[in-house]
Scaffold this motif. Structure first.
Motif, mmCIF file in Angstrom:
data_model
loop_
_atom_site.group_PDB
_atom_site.id
_atom_site.type_symbol
_atom_site.label_atom_id
_atom_site.label_comp_id
_atom_site.label_asym_id
_atom_site.label_seq_id
_atom_site.Cartn_x
_atom_site.Cartn_y
_atom_site.Cartn_z
ATOM 1 N N ILE A 8 0.853 -1.179 0.000
ATOM 2 C CA ILE A 8 0.000 0.000 0.000
ATOM 3 C C ILE A 8 0.892 1.232 0.000
ATOM 4 C CG2 ILE A 8 -1.811 1.232 1.234
ATOM 5 C CD1 ILE A 8 -2.317 -1.497 2.691
ATOM 6 N N PHE A 9 0.642 2.128 -0.939
ATOM 7 C CA PHE A 9 1.425 3.350 -1.048
ATOM 8 C C PHE A 9 0.491 4.543 -0.920
ATOM 9 C CE2 PHE A 9 3.443 0.068 -3.599
ATOM 10 C CZ PHE A 9 4.729 0.074 -3.094
ATOM 11 N N LEU A 10 0.810 5.473 -0.020
ATOM 12 C CA LEU A 10 0.052 6.709 0.148
ATOM 13 C C LEU A 10 0.947 7.893 -0.198
ATOM 14 C CD1 LEU A 10 -1.642 6.044 3.595
ATOM 15 C CD2 LEU A 10 -2.778 6.153 1.400
ATOM 16 N N ASN A 11 0.352 8.924 -0.790
ATOM 17 C CA ASN A 11 1.136 10.132 -1.030
ATOM 18 C C ASN A 11 1.260 10.915 0.282
ATOM 19 O OD1 ASN A 11 -1.532 11.021 -0.925
ATOM 20 N ND2 ASN A 11 -1.215 12.597 -2.455
ATOM 21 N N ARG A 12 2.074 11.956 0.294
ATOM 22 C CA ARG A 12 2.328 12.710 1.533
ATOM 23 C C ARG A 12 1.080 13.306 2.147
ATOM 24 N NH1 ARG A 12 8.075 15.824 1.495
ATOM 25 N NH2 ARG A 12 9.102 13.997 0.693
ATOM 26 N N SER A 13 0.196 13.807 1.317
ATOM 27 C CA SER A 13 -1.018 14.436 1.837
ATOM 28 C C SER A 13 -2.104 13.413 2.177
ATOM 29 C CB SER A 13 -1.557 15.459 0.837
ATOM 30 O OG SER A 13 -1.854 14.828 -0.388
ATOM 31 N N ARG A 14 -1.829 12.135 1.929
ATOM 32 C CA ARG A 14 -2.738 11.017 2.231
ATOM 33 C C ARG A 14 -4.097 11.164 1.543
ATOM 34 N NH1 ARG A 14 -1.779 12.003 7.930
ATOM 35 N NH2 ARG A 14 -4.028 12.021 8.046
ATOM 36 N N HIS A 16 -4.261 10.077 -1.894
ATOM 37 C CA HIS A 16 -4.191 9.074 -2.959
ATOM 38 C C HIS A 16 -3.628 7.780 -2.375
ATOM 39 C CE1 HIS A 16 -4.032 12.895 -5.060
ATOM 40 N NE2 HIS A 16 -4.305 12.282 -6.204
ATOM 41 N N VAL A 17 -4.191 6.669 -2.787
ATOM 42 C CA VAL A 17 -3.692 5.372 -2.347
ATOM 43 C C VAL A 17 -3.517 4.481 -3.572
ATOM 44 C CG1 VAL A 17 -5.992 4.393 -1.880
ATOM 45 C CG2 VAL A 17 -4.011 3.463 -0.712
ATOM 46 N N LYS A 18 -2.434 3.710 -3.575
ATOM 47 C CA LYS A 18 -2.181 2.716 -4.620
ATOM 48 C C LYS A 18 -1.945 1.388 -3.926
ATOM 49 C CE LYS A 18 0.041 5.848 -7.838
ATOM 50 N NZ LYS A 18 1.263 6.135 -8.585
ATOM 51 N N LEU A 19 -2.579 0.349 -4.416
ATOM 52 C CA LEU A 19 -2.382 -1.000 -3.903
ATOM 53 C C LEU A 19 -1.768 -1.844 -4.997
ATOM 54 C CD1 LEU A 19 -5.853 -1.598 -2.191
ATOM 55 C CD2 LEU A 19 -3.772 -0.718 -1.162
ATOM 56 N N HIS A 20 -0.772 -2.601 -4.634
ATOM 57 C CA HIS A 20 -0.065 -3.431 -5.608
ATOM 58 C C HIS A 20 0.037 -4.833 -5.030
ATOM 59 C CE1 HIS A 20 3.009 -5.025 -8.193
ATOM 60 N NE2 HIS A 20 3.810 -5.177 -7.170
ATOM 61 N N TRP A 21 -0.387 -5.829 -5.789
ATOM 62 C CA TRP A 21 -0.319 -7.217 -5.341
ATOM 63 C C TRP A 21 0.418 -8.019 -6.392
ATOM 64 C CZ3 TRP A 21 -2.858 -11.484 -7.691
ATOM 65 C CH2 TRP A 21 -2.698 -12.677 -6.995
ATOM 66 N N ASP A 22 1.308 -8.885 -5.957
ATOM 67 C CA ASP A 22 2.095 -9.687 -6.876
ATOM 68 C C ASP A 22 1.742 -11.152 -6.663
ATOM 69 O OD1 ASP A 22 5.640 -10.342 -7.315
ATOM 70 O OD2 ASP A 22 3.946 -10.602 -8.658
ATOM 71 N N GLY A 23 0.892 -11.678 -7.504
ATOM 72 C CA GLY A 23 0.530 -13.096 -7.451
ATOM 73 C C GLY A 23 1.042 -13.746 -8.707
ATOM 74 N N ASP A 24 0.180 -13.899 -9.691
ATOM 75 C CA ASP A 24 0.627 -14.408 -10.976
ATOM 76 C C ASP A 24 0.788 -13.265 -11.975
ATOM 77 O OD1 ASP A 24 -2.003 -13.778 -11.368
ATOM 78 O OD2 ASP A 24 -2.500 -15.610 -12.449
#
Length: 79
Positions: A8-14, A16-24
């Motif tokens: 989970i990545f949030l920008n400084r001002s919180r 925006h959120v990005k979720l990244h999952w590595d499965g297949d």
């Protein structure tokens, strides 16, 4: 990484959120708030990683105040 981890990545001002999952492969979930910010669980500000439960992640994305959540005792089968 096949253990079900989500990054989970949030920008400084919180806002925006990005979720990244590595499965297949790779998935990207991106959400931007027009009003308000995402709340992070309490942790030290040393820049290290933080583990959150699936429930905490859902609460964060829905805008629930994490500091006010109170879990009631439930039966857990041991062994």
């Amino acid at each position: 990484m096949l253990d079900g981890s989500v990054f989970i990545f949030l920008n400084r001002s919180r806002t925006h959120v990005k979720l990244h999952w590595d499965g297949d492969g790779f998935e990207l979930y991106y959400k931007r708030l027009e009003r308000s910010t995402y709340e992070m669980p309490a942790h030290g500000d040393n820049g290290s990683s933080l583990s959150v439960s699936y429930q905490q992640l859902l609460f964060m994305l829905q805008g629930v105040a994490l500091k006010k959540i109170e879990y009631r005792k439930r039966y857990r089968k041991t062994g």
